[in-house]
Design an enzyme around this catalytic site. Structure first.
Site, PDB file in Angstrom:
ATOM      1  CG  ASP A 174      -9.367   1.841  -0.929  1.00 28.44           C
ATOM      2  OD1 ASP A 174      -8.344   1.547  -1.569  1.00 28.44           O
ATOM      3  OD2 ASP A 174      -9.449   1.753   0.310  1.00 28.44           O
ATOM      4  CG  ASP A 211      -2.316   0.552   0.927  1.00 25.45           C
ATOM      5  OD1 ASP A 211      -2.421   1.394   0.024  1.00 25.45           O
ATOM      6  OD2 ASP A 211      -3.275   0.178   1.628  1.00 25.45           O
TER       7      ASP A 211
END
Ligand SMILES: *[C@@H]1O[C@H](CO)[C@@H](O)[C@H](O)[C@H]1NC(C)=O
Ligand SMILES: *[C@@H]1O[C@H](CO)[C@@H](O)[C@H](O)[C@H]1NC(C)=O
Ligand SMILES: *[C@@H]1O[C@H](CO)[C@@H](O)[C@H](O)[C@H]1NC(C)=O
Ligand SMILES: *[C@@H]1O[C@H](CO)[C@@H](O)[C@H](O)[C@H]1NC(C)=O
Ligand SMILES: *[C@H]1O[C@H](CO)[C@@H](O)[C@H](O)[C@@H]1NC(C)=O
Length: 520
Positions: free
Chosen positions: A332, A262
């Site tokens: 996201d 991430d």
């Protein structure tokens, strides 16, 4: 990074509503404080600063501002690579894994307030992943709550093993699904003081990650883990920046097969400012953070598939294949039609990046979450299939109904996705000379080992007749006649079609038809 659905917990829990009201004025440490569509508080608690990561995401980080750039700077290209880029590793990703887009499951944010029965999660909480809700709520309620004492996100060994068992019982493994991926919040907050290794939280993973890997492998499946190319994960757990070699070796020693990496909590000196050297974003600080981990993974004795969760930053589609096997194209996902169409619109601009070992990641599969119609769920799956995106199921598998399971296990769509003869995705084509212009393309064609395929999305909110001319379908060879095979149903449609003819079908609102066309 993921967001959680907090509405279910909040319902009927006044004490948390009071906290939320507080949170409206300033966002908590590590919480989201800005980004496209974000409606929460834009300022942080004292001592924390709202830092822009990318257009989708700003986050409260400790200390003073050092903002980051996401792309189009104007600095002149340099004649040669210098500075940190000159010494950064250039090791390519393993060719022993990641040739085909991953098929698997990823733990969503599964809130669990272990120490307070009043706040135990509702069943519907598990695996939820709602982009519309801010990360601050996730952090407050799941991972890094400092106000309410011990708070634990509800990922644990039992849930991971349950997902693996669902792969067997639902036929997902037989359909080709392999990866069981653990997302953020699996470790303790601190590294081991002596070894400096990241430590699995023993309350969640009493047998460690290696114990989970052993069980997952025994079922014939593979295990994924999560870390971050910054000082901390999005939820504030240890990140791997500066510890890449140690962490890659640790993950490999546990038997991990896949890493999602991430992009939260990036120190100021690691962000990008302007065009990188030579105008090549492979030399950007962002890319170098990912290259460091890529090189560390590539030297392990077992291959790890490498998923760059870089949110579409730093033109990753231009260099991602030199570093990893797949890369996120956006912030996201959310279980909404607008997310599905938005990410299709982004992907059609970057289709040349897609091939074997090289996959644009459209983010996890939201089937089972939110309020998508069954037609929208079909389009969601079909688009991830025809663009060869990784497909990671992000929902509670035990809650999927038979219609949903039949979508995600459709053998003919999965065969297109997992084709080991053709790595290229389907691409938009002009179906007829008079085709109307739509916000995203509605007609896609691609080839597989089985023939030529046409996928047609109806992007409008009403049933519509869609028409394509056989002569316009790229890759269709021969003079016909042709047979049209319905991939969803697995049957040939009646009749044959001349090359000079057109084919028309009524497509329900937001649905996608999937055909294979072969010579009769
Ligand atoms: C639960 O909270 C109580 C009181 O705050 C604390 O004493 C206890 O150790 C906690 N239990 C666990 C399992 O965290
Ligand atoms: C940022 O600073 C750290 C610590 O001094 C250093 O190791 C790292 O190389 C720097 N990053 C860049 C891109 O210069
Ligand atoms: C499964 O759920 C979808 C909505 O997500 C619904 O349209 C469909 O009819 C359901 N199928 C069954 C068999 O219940
Ligand atoms: C479709 O036609 C338009 C002109 O009408 C053209 O600009 C475009 O490139 C064509 N697209 C493809 C995929 O051939
Ligand atoms: C779905 O349906 C509407 C209604 O005609 C169209 O305007 C859209 O373009 C979409 N596909 C169609 C009809 O071609």
């Amino acid at each position: 990074m993921f967001f959680m659905r907090s509405s279910l917990i909040l319902a009927g829990v006044p004490v948390f509503q009071a906290t939320l009201a507080l949170a409206q004025t300033s966002a908590a440490p590590y919480a989201q404080c800005g980004g496209l569509g974000f409606t929460g508080p834009a300022t942080c608690e004292s001592g924390w600063t709202c830092i822009v990561s990318n257009p989708f995401y700003s986050q409260c980080l400790q200390g003073s501002a050092s903002s980051t750039s996401t792309g189009s700077g104007t600095a002149a290209p340099q004649a040669s690579v210098t500075g940190i880029a000159a010494t950064a590793p250039t090791t390519p990703p393993s060719k022993l894994t990641g040739m085909l887009p991953a098929l698997g499951y990823v733990t969503g944010s599964q809130a669990l307030f272990r120490n307070d029965s009043k706040f135990m999660p509702k069943d519907g909480m598990t695996g939820m992943h709602m982009g519309a809700v801010s990360v601050s709520r996730k952090n407050q309620f799941c991972c890094s709550d400092v106000t309410y004492g011990p708070v634990h996100i509800g990922i644990n060994e039992a849930k991971v093993i349950a997902a693996a068992n669902s792969f067997i019982s639902l036929g997902l493994k037989d359909a080709g699904y392999q990866y069981i991926n653990i997302d953020d919040c699996w470790s303790l907050m601190q590294r081991d003081p002596t070894t400096h290794k990241i430590v699995p939280d023993p309350s969640k993973f009493p047998n460690g990650i290696s114990g989970v890997a052993t069980q997952v492998h025994a079922l014939g499946l593979k295990l994924g883990i999560y870390s971050d190319a910054g000082t901390a994960t999005c939820a504030g757990f240890p990140g791997s920046l500066g510890n890449e070699v140690l962490d890659a070796a640790t993950f490999a020693s546990w038997g991990v097969d896949y890493l999602k990496y991430d992009n939260c909590n990036v120190p100021g000196n690691w962000t990008d400012s302007g065009n990188p050297q030579n105008g090549d974003w492979y030399n950007s600080n962002s890319a170098i953070r990912y290259r460091q981990m890529g090189a560390a993974l590539a030297t392990q004795s077992t291959p790890l598939q490498y998923d760059l969760c870089i949110w579409g930053n730093a033109n990753v589609w231009d260099w991602g294949a030199r570093v990893g096997h797949s890369w996120r194209m956006s912030g996201d996902s959310s279980p909404t039609w607008s997310y599905i169409t938005e990410i299709i619109g982004i992907n059609v601009q970057h289709l040349p990046s897609i091939n074997f070992f090289s996959h644009n990641d459209m983010d996890m599969m939201e089937i089972g979450n939110g309020a998508l119609t069954i037609q929208e769920q079909r389009t969601h799956f079909a688009a991830w299939v025809f663009f060869k995106s990784p497909i990671l199921l992000g929902t509670d598998l035990s809650k999927l109904n038979t219609t949903q399971v039949s979508i995600i296990t459709n053998p003919e769509l999965l065969q297109f996705h997992q084709d080991n003869q053709v790595g290229k995705p389907a691409a938009p084509f002009n179906a007829t000379a008079t085709m109307p212009k739509t916000s995203i393309p509605e007609y896609y064609a691609g080839t597989s080992a089985k023939g030529v395929h046409v996928f047609v999305i109806n992007t409008s909110a009403a049933t519509a007749t869609k028409t394509f001319a056989f002569a316009n379908v790229p890759g269709l060879s021969g003079s016909g006649p042709f047979v049209v095979h319905d991939m969803w149903a697995g049957v040939d449609l009646a009749g044959t079609h001349a090359l000079s003819s057109t084919f028309s079908v009524n497509v329900a609102a937001h649905d996608t038809v999937a055909y294979r066309i072969t010579s009769a």
